[in-house]
Design a protein around this motif. Sequence first.
Motif, PDB file in Angstrom:
ATOM      1  N   VAL A  36       6.225  -0.306   2.098  1.00 22.32           N
ATOM      2  CA  VAL A  36       6.000  -1.004   1.117  1.00 22.32           C
ATOM      3  C   VAL A  36       4.331  -1.097   0.987  1.00 22.32           C
ATOM      4  N   MET A  37       4.065  -0.325  -0.017  1.00 22.64           N
ATOM      5  CA  MET A  37       2.445  -0.452  -0.262  1.00 22.64           C
ATOM      6  C   MET A  37       1.977  -1.362  -1.234  1.00 22.64           C
ATOM      7  N   LEU A  38       1.358  -2.801  -0.756  1.00 26.01           N
ATOM      8  CA  LEU A  38       1.219  -3.579  -1.645  1.00 26.01           C
ATOM      9  C   LEU A  38      -0.287  -3.893  -1.971  1.00 26.01           C
ATOM     10  N   GLY A  39      -0.696  -4.228  -3.059  1.00 30.38           N
ATOM     11  CA  GLY A  39      -2.017  -4.456  -3.173  1.00 30.38           C
ATOM     12  C   GLY A  39      -2.368  -4.379  -4.566  1.00 30.38           C
ATOM     13  N   PRO A  40      -3.447  -4.736  -5.281  1.00 31.81           N
ATOM     14  CA  PRO A  40      -3.809  -4.808  -6.700  1.00 31.81           C
ATOM     15  C   PRO A  40      -3.989  -3.454  -7.131  1.00 31.81           C
ATOM     16  N   PRO A  41      -4.019  -3.409  -8.586  1.00 25.87           N
ATOM     17  CA  PRO A  41      -4.122  -1.959  -9.207  1.00 25.87           C
ATOM     18  C   PRO A  41      -5.651  -1.516  -8.635  1.00 25.87           C
ATOM     19  N   THR A 100      -3.155   6.730  -3.565  1.00 22.50           N
ATOM     20  CA  THR A 100      -3.830   7.735  -2.631  1.00 22.50           C
ATOM     21  C   THR A 100      -3.104   7.712  -1.207  1.00 22.50           C
ATOM     22  N   GLN A 101      -3.129   6.369  -0.698  1.00 23.51           N
ATOM     23  CA  GLN A 101      -2.659   6.162   0.618  1.00 23.51           C
ATOM     24  C   GLN A 101      -1.144   6.662   0.818  1.00 23.51           C
ATOM     25  N   ALA A 102      -0.265   6.105  -0.314  1.00 23.90           N
ATOM     26  CA  ALA A 102       1.175   6.432  -0.169  1.00 23.90           C
ATOM     27  C   ALA A 102       1.425   8.022  -0.178  1.00 23.90           C
ATOM     28  N   LYS A 103       0.457   8.502  -1.019  1.00 20.80           N
ATOM     29  CA  LYS A 103       1.054  10.157  -1.010  1.00 20.80           C
ATOM     30  C   LYS A 103       0.692  10.756   0.153  1.00 20.80           C
ATOM     31  N   GLN A 104      -0.612  10.280   0.928  1.00 24.89           N
ATOM     32  CA  GLN A 104      -1.015  10.869   2.116  1.00 24.89           C
ATOM     33  C   GLN A 104       0.140  10.528   3.383  1.00 24.89           C
ATOM     34  N   LEU A 105       0.386   9.349   3.100  1.00 22.97           N
ATOM     35  CA  LEU A 105       1.338   8.738   4.288  1.00 22.97           C
ATOM     36  C   LEU A 105       2.877   9.401   4.098  1.00 22.97           C
ATOM     37  N   HIS A 151       7.636   9.998  -1.528  1.00 19.43           N
ATOM     38  CA  HIS A 151       6.447   8.828  -2.225  1.00 19.43           C
ATOM     39  C   HIS A 151       7.227   8.695  -3.336  1.00 19.43           C
ATOM     40  N   VAL A 152       7.528   7.115  -3.327  1.00 21.18           N
ATOM     41  CA  VAL A 152       8.310   6.676  -4.645  1.00 21.18           C
ATOM     42  C   VAL A 152       7.525   5.887  -5.380  1.00 21.18           C
ATOM     43  N   VAL A 169      11.139   5.698   2.611  1.00 19.39           N
ATOM     44  CA  VAL A 169      10.462   6.079   1.618  1.00 19.39           C
ATOM     45  C   VAL A 169       9.172   5.469   1.729  1.00 19.39           C
ATOM     46  N   VAL A 170       7.919   5.956   0.973  1.00 19.10           N
ATOM     47  CA  VAL A 170       7.076   4.936   0.917  1.00 19.10           C
ATOM     48  C   VAL A 170       6.999   4.726  -0.494  1.00 19.10           C
ATOM     49  N   LEU A 171       7.199   3.223  -0.956  1.00 15.39           N
ATOM     50  CA  LEU A 171       7.326   2.720  -2.054  1.00 15.39           C
ATOM     51  C   LEU A 171       5.908   2.157  -2.584  1.00 15.39           C
ATOM     52  N   ASP A 172       5.380   2.674  -3.725  1.00 12.28           N
ATOM     53  CA  ASP A 172       4.386   2.502  -4.204  1.00 12.28           C
ATOM     54  C   ASP A 172       4.264   1.945  -5.599  1.00 12.28           C
ATOM     55  N   GLY A 173       3.957   0.360  -5.454  1.00  7.98           N
ATOM     56  CA  GLY A 173       4.016  -0.228  -6.972  1.00  7.98           C
ATOM     57  C   GLY A 173       5.046  -0.899  -7.213  1.00  7.98           C
ATOM     58  N   PHE A 174       6.094  -0.886  -6.192  1.00  7.85           N
ATOM     59  CA  PHE A 174       7.282  -1.728  -6.185  1.00  7.85           C
ATOM     60  C   PHE A 174       7.371  -2.280  -4.706  1.00  7.85           C
ATOM     61  N   PRO A 175       7.825  -3.609  -4.694  1.00  2.00           N
ATOM     62  CA  PRO A 175       8.229  -4.868  -5.647  1.00  2.00           C
ATOM     63  C   PRO A 175       6.744  -5.050  -6.090  1.00  2.00           C
TER      64      PRO A 175
END
Length: 223
Positions: free
Chosen positions: A6-11, A17-22, A30-31, A83-89
């Motif tokens: 899970v990639m957490l963090g503000p917009p 960028t990190q989720a795609k690379q990872l 990349h989800v 998967v790498v979750l980007d923007g969820f939750p």
Amino acid sequence: MACHIVMLGPPGAGKGTQAKQLAAARGIPHVSTGDMLREAVQSGTPLGKRVQAVLDSGRLVSDEIVADLVRERLARADAAAGVVLDGFPRTVAQAQTLDALVANGDALVVVDLAVSAADLIRRLSRRRVCQACGTIVALNDDDDDGRQACVECGGALVQRSDDREEVVRERLAVYERSTAPLVGYYRERPTYRPIDGAQAPGAVAGAVAGAIDEAAAVIGQER
Ligand code: AMP
């Protein structure tokens, strides 16, 4: 057994960028719920028509809509290893849904990218996205708006409609109100890893990779 990241963090913290690379480095999907929703809007599907105004306003789509998208996506065969979750939750209710989805024994690693509010506004105002391949680009000070072609594919670089300043302020307010409480939800878990997202992208990628390896080792010990 899957290990989802899970990639957490503000917009603007660099999640995309990190989720795609990872995802590319680990050979897992990349989800991005934001990408899925924007695609629905662009294709004019019934879902797209329902969510367009919400996306344009910078507010959040309902928990039910994104939970359905993620549930269906995680059930697909290519998500079996993780998967790498980007923007969820993005809300505590969504995090609870995710916990229920992984209750079959799958593991979650939570990477939290921290960046100051002033940096986020600066980054989002300079962010451009390739219309053809989705590559995310940061304009330099001296680029002004002159740099219009993607270095990867030559496609046109455009600004996301929700990266306009007034929408950015609303998105940051929504983050503080609805998403920041997720840090409290995850913080005590041994697989929660905060990262300084203000570093250069390469340094962030190195820190993220190290954090995931550490968290994976914790999961290995627990099993
Ligand atoms: P993003 O590309 O992740 O910044 O998402 C763009 C927009 O899509 C957000 O401002 C929300 O309107 C919507 N969105 C994406 N993910 C979620 C989510 N998990 N929950 C609710 N709305 C979302």
